[in-house]
Design an enzyme around this catalytic site. Structure first.
Site, PDB file in Angstrom:
ATOM      1  N   GLY A  13      84.679  41.319   7.470  1.00  0.00           N
ATOM      2  CA  GLY A  13      85.723  42.147   8.066  1.00  0.00           C
ATOM      3  C   GLY A  13      86.010  43.469   7.372  1.00  0.00           C
ATOM      4  O   GLY A  13      87.112  43.997   7.509  1.00  0.00           O
ATOM      5  N   SER A  14      85.034  44.031   6.659  1.00  0.00           N
ATOM      6  CA  SER A  14      85.335  45.311   5.989  1.00  0.00           C
ATOM      7  C   SER A  14      85.414  46.459   6.994  1.00  0.00           C
ATOM      8  O   SER A  14      86.247  47.353   6.845  1.00  0.00           O
ATOM      9  CB  SER A  14      84.323  45.613   4.874  1.00  0.00           C
ATOM     10  OG  SER A  14      83.078  45.976   5.401  1.00  0.00           O
ATOM     11  N   ASN A  15      84.582  46.438   8.028  1.00  0.00           N
ATOM     12  CA  ASN A  15      84.704  47.473   9.068  1.00  0.00           C
ATOM     13  C   ASN A  15      86.042  47.332   9.796  1.00  0.00           C
ATOM     14  O   ASN A  15      86.705  48.326  10.082  1.00  0.00           O
ATOM     15  CB  ASN A  15      83.545  47.354  10.069  1.00  0.00           C
ATOM     16  CG  ASN A  15      82.295  48.059   9.578  1.00  0.00           C
ATOM     17  OD1 ASN A  15      82.219  49.291   9.567  1.00  0.00           O
ATOM     18  ND2 ASN A  15      81.312  47.285   9.144  1.00  0.00           N
ATOM     19  N   LEU A  94      76.915  38.264  23.293  1.00  0.00           N
ATOM     20  CA  LEU A  94      77.754  38.130  24.491  1.00  0.00           C
ATOM     21  C   LEU A  94      76.874  38.093  25.744  1.00  0.00           C
ATOM     22  O   LEU A  94      75.866  38.801  25.824  1.00  0.00           O
ATOM     23  CB  LEU A  94      78.739  39.300  24.548  1.00  0.00           C
ATOM     24  CG  LEU A  94      79.765  39.298  23.391  1.00  0.00           C
ATOM     25  CD1 LEU A  94      80.450  40.647  23.265  1.00  0.00           C
ATOM     26  CD2 LEU A  94      80.789  38.183  23.568  1.00  0.00           C
ATOM     27  N   ASN A 108      79.479  48.444  19.385  1.00  0.00           N
ATOM     28  CA  ASN A 108      79.033  47.609  18.267  1.00  0.00           C
ATOM     29  C   ASN A 108      78.518  48.493  17.154  1.00  0.00           C
ATOM     30  O   ASN A 108      78.013  49.585  17.405  1.00  0.00           O
ATOM     31  CB  ASN A 108      77.895  46.689  18.739  1.00  0.00           C
ATOM     32  CG  ASN A 108      77.351  45.808  17.625  1.00  0.00           C
ATOM     33  OD1 ASN A 108      78.111  45.251  16.831  1.00  0.00           O
ATOM     34  ND2 ASN A 108      76.034  45.686  17.537  1.00  0.00           N
ATOM     35  N   HIS A 110      75.701  48.520  14.126  1.00  0.00           N
ATOM     36  CA  HIS A 110      74.490  47.813  13.710  1.00  0.00           C
ATOM     37  C   HIS A 110      73.927  48.504  12.460  1.00  0.00           C
ATOM     38  O   HIS A 110      73.841  49.728  12.419  1.00  0.00           O
ATOM     39  CB  HIS A 110      73.471  47.839  14.855  1.00  0.00           C
ATOM     40  CG  HIS A 110      72.225  47.076  14.539  1.00  0.00           C
ATOM     41  ND1 HIS A 110      72.171  45.700  14.586  1.00  0.00           N
ATOM     42  CD2 HIS A 110      71.003  47.496  14.114  1.00  0.00           C
ATOM     43  CE1 HIS A 110      70.955  45.306  14.219  1.00  0.00           C
ATOM     44  NE2 HIS A 110      70.229  46.378  13.927  1.00  0.00           N
ATOM     45  N   GLU A 175      78.768  52.893   7.300  1.00  0.00           N
ATOM     46  CA  GLU A 175      79.297  52.251   8.515  1.00  0.00           C
ATOM     47  C   GLU A 175      80.786  52.545   8.666  1.00  0.00           C
ATOM     48  O   GLU A 175      81.272  52.847   9.751  1.00  0.00           O
ATOM     49  CB  GLU A 175      79.098  50.732   8.455  1.00  0.00           C
ATOM     50  CG  GLU A 175      77.672  50.291   8.623  1.00  0.00           C
ATOM     51  CD  GLU A 175      77.544  48.769   8.665  1.00  0.00           C
ATOM     52  OE1 GLU A 175      78.445  48.104   9.186  1.00  0.00           O
ATOM     53  OE2 GLU A 175      76.527  48.252   8.151  1.00  0.00           O
TER      54      GLU A 175
HETATM   55  C1  GRF Z   1      77.849  45.124   9.051  1.00  0.00           C
HETATM   56  O1  GRF Z   1      76.715  45.449   8.298  1.00  0.00           O
HETATM   57  C2  GRF Z   1      77.615  45.388  10.515  1.00  0.00           C
HETATM   58  O2  GRF Z   1      76.788  46.481  10.757  1.00  0.00           O
HETATM   59  C3  GRF Z   1      76.928  44.136  10.960  1.00  0.00           C
HETATM   60  O3  GRF Z   1      77.581  43.110  10.249  1.00  0.00           O
HETATM   61  C4  GRF Z   1      78.134  43.636   9.034  1.00  0.00           C
HETATM   62  C5  GRF Z   1      79.593  43.334   9.054  1.00  0.00           C
HETATM   63  O4  GRF Z   1      80.232  43.687   7.863  1.00  0.00           O
HETATM   64  N1  GRF Z   1      76.955  44.007  12.393  1.00  0.00           N
HETATM   65  P1  GRF Z   1      81.815  43.592   7.747  1.00  0.00           P
HETATM   66  O5  GRF Z   1      82.190  42.200   8.244  1.00  0.00           O
HETATM   67  O6  GRF Z   1      82.421  44.666   8.601  1.00  0.00           O
HETATM   68  O7  GRF Z   1      82.101  43.759   6.294  1.00  0.00           O
END
Ligand code: GRF
Length: 193
Positions: A13-15, A94, A108, A110, A175
């Site tokens: 969940g860092s994003n 999905l 999304n 990636h 990201e």
């Molecule tokens: C990220 O590298 C994202 O690109 C991929 O899964 C990872 C999720 O990281 N789809 P986080 O959970 O947001 O830390």
């Protein structure tokens, strides 16, 4: 456009946290209406709750069919008035019905420069192939995995000394930057790219 975001996670969940913080700091106008995890053990659940965000666990293992899981998910997102779904480390594919229902409303992130390295283990494969550049992509979600329209990308240099861990770390930092840049862009463009 100001979105009501529904962030879907399965893990760290860092994003997600980065989007919550950008919204709090008004770096983006949109608000996080809810965070949904399909995995009851996702570390992101606690992180979102601590920020006072509505968090819902929809445990995929409790559903015998993907349709039932997705119906619960859709119902919940509609209830929360979500108008943009942000996948952020959401590890479930999905179905085409779900994607159709939320047409152009799912994005999304990636961890590769799509269309290179779709699917899993992107960093391992990038290193094995000896690419000199990698990065991340935010794209709309369509019925084919990691194949929807690309919205934007960030690049990192891959050095001979890089390993999976160091590459993953560098790309994750990009990201965080990219997701916010894309959300600002969509807000400006009313979702039309
Ligand atoms: C990220 O590298 C994202 O690109 C991929 O899964 C990872 C999720 O990281 N789809 P986080 O959970 O947001 O830390």
């Amino acid at each position: 456009m100001v979105y009501k975001l529904g962030i879907l996670i399965s893990g760290n969940g860092s994003n997600m946290l980065n989007i919550i913080e950008a919204s709090r700091k008004k770096i983006i106008k949109s608000k996080v209406a809810t965070v949904v995890s399909n995995n009851p053990l996702a570390l992101g659940i606690k992180k979102a709750s601590k920020k006072g965000i509505d968090v819902k666990i929809i445990n995929e293992n409790k559903y015998s069919h993907i349709n039932d899981f997705e119906n619960s998910l859709s119902k919940y997102l509609v209830k929360k008035k979500v108008d943009l779904i942000c996948l952020a480390g959401f590890m479930k594919v999905l179905s085409k019905d779900f994607v159709k229902k939320w047409n152009n409303k799912i994005i999304n992130i990636h961890p590769s420069l799509l269309p290179a390295f779709k699917g899993l283990n992107t960093h391992e494969r990038a290193i094995r192939e000896g690419v000199r550049f990698s990065g991340c992509t935010v794209h709309f979600v369509n019925k084919k995995i990691d194949s929807g329209k690309i919205i934007d990308q960030e690049i990192v240099k891959v050095f001979k000394s890089d390993n999976v861990g160091s590459l993953q770390k560098k790309i994750l930092m990009k990201e965080h930057k990219l997701y916010i840049k894309v959300l600002k862009y969509l807000e400006r463009k009313n979702g039309e790219i």
